[in-house]
Motif scaffolding. Structure first.
Motif, short mmCIF file in Angstrom:
data_model
loop_
_atom_site.label_atom_id
_atom_site.label_comp_id
_atom_site.label_asym_id
_atom_site.label_seq_id
_atom_site.Cartn_x
_atom_site.Cartn_y
_atom_site.Cartn_z
N TYR A 1 3.32 7.08 -2.97
CA TYR A 1 2.39 6.62 -4.02
C TYR A 1 3.06 6.63 -5.39
CZ TYR A 1 -1.77 6.55 -7.01
OH TYR A 1 -2.72 6.24 -7.97
N ASP B 1 -1.35 3.13 -2.49
CA ASP B 1 -2.38 3.96 -1.89
C ASP B 1 -2.17 5.43 -2.28
OD1 ASP B 1 -4.15 5.36 -0.30
OD2 ASP B 1 -3.65 4.30 1.55
N SER C 1 0.82 -1.21 0.00
CA SER C 1 0.00 0.00 0.00
C SER C 1 0.85 1.26 0.00
CB SER C 1 -0.93 0.00 1.21
OG SER C 1 -1.89 -1.04 1.12
#
Length: 286
Positions: free
Chosen positions: A131, A125, A121
């Motif tokens: 990210y 995410d 993640s």
């Protein structure tokens, strides 16, 4: 800068840059020569807890806290260009998480599931400062454990065995489950070693054919494993795991070469555009 392949893991990854044992990271560097840089971020002794603790120093930050909260009115990023993010990230943990309790490296299985999800993640995410939707993520299971090798080393050092293959299988299964849940490819080195070991048809030699010393074993298998053998041995005293493991845990040349082939095969299957044949090569000057 060239695109980057990031290998993030424990000692098996760290040792993967050792050409003396045909390290899988060394093989990947040659495989992507003139096309992609391969970074080794392997940390001996680390588990998934440790991986999360240092992730800030491993994954590039693509967003600042200001951007995550409010953004900038004139530009999406603080600077004109974002940091270079990995094109491909290999996540290779579980061997130390699966160490038996009460050793400090042990991570309970349910926590291990959650840690794997968190690691992925961080790159997937949109609210994460790391990210990177363009980064492909590939999980690798921990390798199989050679129980007899672990037991032999433990006896030699006056300790109890601290690893079991049956326990490591649970962690390998967890890696596969989380990869499936998050729609990511996975390299199952645990099953690959198990299949090869159990498909072996090498028979034990009768007592009158015992090797007189360790020489034949060392020539055909691994010198590190042979340190823990009696002076006279039968064929494959460690059930064949010595073909792929140096000490019951870490990969030897055979194990590294196997892992490299599995990674390359999975890359071609999941992302054919990352096959070196499809990646532009830096032109030669002549």
């Amino acid at each position: 800068m060239y695109d980057t392949l990031l290998a993030f893991g424990d000692s098996i990854t760290q040792f993967g840059s050792n050409p003396g044992i045909s390290g899988f990271v060394t093989h990947l560097s040659g495989y992507y020569s003139r096309r992609m840089d391969v970074l080794n971020r392997g940390f001996s002794g680390y588990n998934t807890r440790d991986a999360l603790r240092i992730a800030d120093r491993v994954f590039p930050k693509t967003r600042t806290p200001h951007q995550l909260v409010a953004g900038w009115p004139w530009h999406d990023f603080t600077f004109p260009e974002t940091p270079k993010v990995p094109k491909l990230c290999l996540v290779f943990f579980g061997a130390n998480d699966a160490r038996l309790a009460p050793y400090s490296q042990h991570v309970p299985l349910e926590e291990f599931y959650g840690n794997l999800r968190q690691l992925a993640s961080l790159l997937r995410d949109p609210s994460s400062k790391h990210y990177s939707p363009e980064t492909r993520i590939m999980f690798i299971t921990p390798p199989a454990i050679g129980d007899r090798m672990i037991e032999a080393i433990a006896r030699r050092n006056g300790h109890q065995p601290d690893r079991k293959n049956a326990v490591t299988k649970l962690y390998a299964d967890a890696v596969k489950e989380v990869a499936a849940e998050m729609d990511m490819p996975v390299v199952d080195i645990w099953s690959a070693i198990e299949d090869l070991v159990h498909d072996s048809t090498t028979p034990d030699l009768p007592d009158d054919k015992l090797q007189d010393d360790k020489v034949g074993f060392v020539e055909n298998h691994d010198a590190e494993a042979a340190r823990y053998l009696p002076e006279k041995i039968k064929v494959s005293p460690f059930e064949g795991y010595e073909k792929y493991l140096s000490d019951g845990l870490h990969l030897n040349s055979g194990g590294n070469e196997l892992l490299f082939k599995l990674i390359v095969s999975k890359i071609k299957e999941a992302w054919p555009e990352l096959d070196p044949a499809a990646v532009a090569e830096e032109p030669y000057a002549f």
